[in-house]
Design an enzyme around this catalytic site. Structure first.
Site, PDB file in Angstrom:
ATOM      1  N   GLN A 102       0.870  -1.182   0.000  1.00  0.00           N
ATOM      2  CA  GLN A 102       0.000   0.000   0.000  1.00  0.00           C
ATOM      3  C   GLN A 102       0.904   1.229   0.000  1.00  0.00           C
ATOM      4  O   GLN A 102       1.640   1.482   0.955  1.00  0.00           O
ATOM      5  CB  GLN A 102      -0.932   0.026   1.215  1.00  0.00           C
ATOM      6  CG  GLN A 102      -1.960   1.152   1.068  1.00  0.00           C
ATOM      7  CD  GLN A 102      -2.824   1.346   2.288  1.00  0.00           C
ATOM      8  OE1 GLN A 102      -2.356   1.766   3.337  1.00  0.00           O
ATOM      9  NE2 GLN A 102      -4.105   1.053   2.141  1.00  0.00           N
ATOM     10  N   TYR A 180      -5.723  11.068   3.736  1.00  0.00           N
ATOM     11  CA  TYR A 180      -4.329  11.301   3.354  1.00  0.00           C
ATOM     12  C   TYR A 180      -4.296  12.011   2.003  1.00  0.00           C
ATOM     13  O   TYR A 180      -5.336  12.399   1.476  1.00  0.00           O
ATOM     14  CB  TYR A 180      -3.555   9.979   3.392  1.00  0.00           C
ATOM     15  CG  TYR A 180      -3.536   9.401   4.797  1.00  0.00           C
ATOM     16  CD1 TYR A 180      -2.936  10.109   5.838  1.00  0.00           C
ATOM     17  CD2 TYR A 180      -4.162   8.198   5.096  1.00  0.00           C
ATOM     18  CE1 TYR A 180      -2.945   9.618   7.142  1.00  0.00           C
ATOM     19  CE2 TYR A 180      -4.173   7.703   6.409  1.00  0.00           C
ATOM     20  CZ  TYR A 180      -3.570   8.424   7.416  1.00  0.00           C
ATOM     21  OH  TYR A 180      -3.590   7.957   8.708  1.00  0.00           O
ATOM     22  N   GLY A 325      -9.535  -6.210   8.909  1.00  0.00           N
ATOM     23  CA  GLY A 325      -8.413  -5.589   9.590  1.00  0.00           C
ATOM     24  C   GLY A 325      -8.146  -6.250  10.917  1.00  0.00           C
ATOM     25  O   GLY A 325      -7.437  -7.249  11.006  1.00  0.00           O
TER      26      GLY A 325
END
Length: 368
Positions: A102, A180, A325
């Site tokens: 990522q 982000y 996750g």
């Protein structure tokens, strides 16, 4: 459990052949050396223990010195980091796993105190409301990127992708979520520009798509994906019309025939984090169902999924695979536990971020 076999139906995502539909989502764990950003032995242990996932998505990995949002996050800036990642990738491949990097730039979601005085960059000089929780100081007003700055960052992503390929990653995922830099360009609350990178959705999507085009040049379209969070509020994020924005973006990604889109189906509450934004599901009910028609490729559903919800989503055609996750933290053998309907172990949130192997690579597989 109803129809668990659907999670074990092989899936072709672009050039990737996934043996199951249980994806390990990217999670910030902050276990690298803070100065060198080189993945180490415990990072290698952690990922290889989870190699049975259909695909592992690594934690966000920085492409720039201006993206140092977390102590102990990994980098893809130099050959030493490439060597560190090689060890991780080799360990995963030895167990017949698949792993994607990522690739990430934090934009305004960092602080000059975390990066030797470098001021954060962003599409506009609009700071995040409130305090940076790592340095415990108010977020700064970022530098508004010039077109030259934008070109430089796109080049950094390209160079990072070349290094990722050299390291041996099977694929690359652009971090376009969670407030982000890529996300900051996409959404209207953080992007107030009036040039070709701001304003209408076509312009706000431009930075993201230009990076995607570079990643495709390096990895090939069948090994490129992206993660998005259309209604996530983390890092003070909001868009005035997410369906308009993401339907356009998805159609453009569909034209490029990338391997997958991972969609965060955020569940943030009204005024979450005190930013004053509406609840995710209040702003856009049925987000995944609304966006599904705009991308013909593979979609990974993400956020709050259980095995049962994953089965339902795949059966209903809302998504093709599910990314998990925190379930992967305490359950390195999550795939096998789902398959055999075994009890899931809890994990310790106090040990999620930073530290050593404890609460990271020391969770055992199922012991009956």
């Amino acid at each position: 459990m109803n129809n668990i076999s659907i999670l074990f139906k092989a899936l072709k995502a672009g050039e990737l052949s996934l043996p199951n539909r249980i994806i390990m989502a990217a999670m910030t764990r902050m276990r690298c050396n803070n100065d060198t950003k080189i993945p180490n032995q415990i990072v290698s242990d952690y990922y290889s223990q989870r190699a049975s996932a259909g695909l592992i998505l690594t934690e966000c990995t920085l492409v720039s010195q201006r993206s140092n949002a977390f102590p102990g996050c990994p980098g893809i800036l130099n050959d030493e980091q490439v060597e560190g990642w090689k060890q991780v990738i080799d360990a995963v491949h030895k167990k017949n796993g698949r792993i994607a990097l990522q690739i990430w730039h934090s934009g305004r979601a960092t602080h000059s105190n975390l990066q030797n005085g470098l001021i954060p960059w962003a599409p506009s000089a609009v700071g995040i409301n409130g305090v940076n929780y790592i340095v415990k100081q108010p977020h700064e007003i970022p530098h508004e990127m010039t077109t030259e700055d934008i070109k430089l960052v796109i080049q950094q992503f390209k160079e990072g992708a070349y290094r990722a390929k050299k390291a041996g990653f099977d694929a690359i995922e652009l971090h376009g979520a969670n407030g982000y830099l890529v996300d900051q360009f996409l959404r209207s609350h953080s992007n107030r520009r009036n040039d070709q990178y701001g304003g209408p959705v076509e312009n706000r999507s431009r930075f993201c798509l230009e990076i995607i085009d570079e990643l495709v040049q390096v990895f090939g379209k069948g090994r490129v994906g992206i993660k998005v969070s259309p209604t996530g509020r983390y890092n003070d994020m909001f868009d005035e019309d997410p369906i308009k924005l993401y339907s356009y973006l998805f159609k453009e990604l569909d034209k490029r025939q990338i391997a997958f889109i991972e969609i965060m189906n955020s569940k943030d509450a009204d005024n979450c984090y005190g930013y004053g934004h509406p609840a995710s599901e209040q702003q856009v009910p049925n987000l995944l169902e609304q966006l599904r028609p705009f991308f013909k490729g593979v979609i990974f559903g993400n956020v709050g999924l259980t095995a049962q919800l994953a089965i339902q989503g795949i059966e209903q055609g809302t998504f093709d695979a599910a990314s998990f996750g925190t379930l992967f933290i305490g359950n390195p053998d999550l795939v096998e536990r789902f398959r055999d309907n075994l009890t899931l172990s809890d994990s310790d949130p106090k040990k999620y971020f930073g530290g050593n192997h404890e609460g990271y690579s020391d969770y055992p597989p199922y012991q009956g």
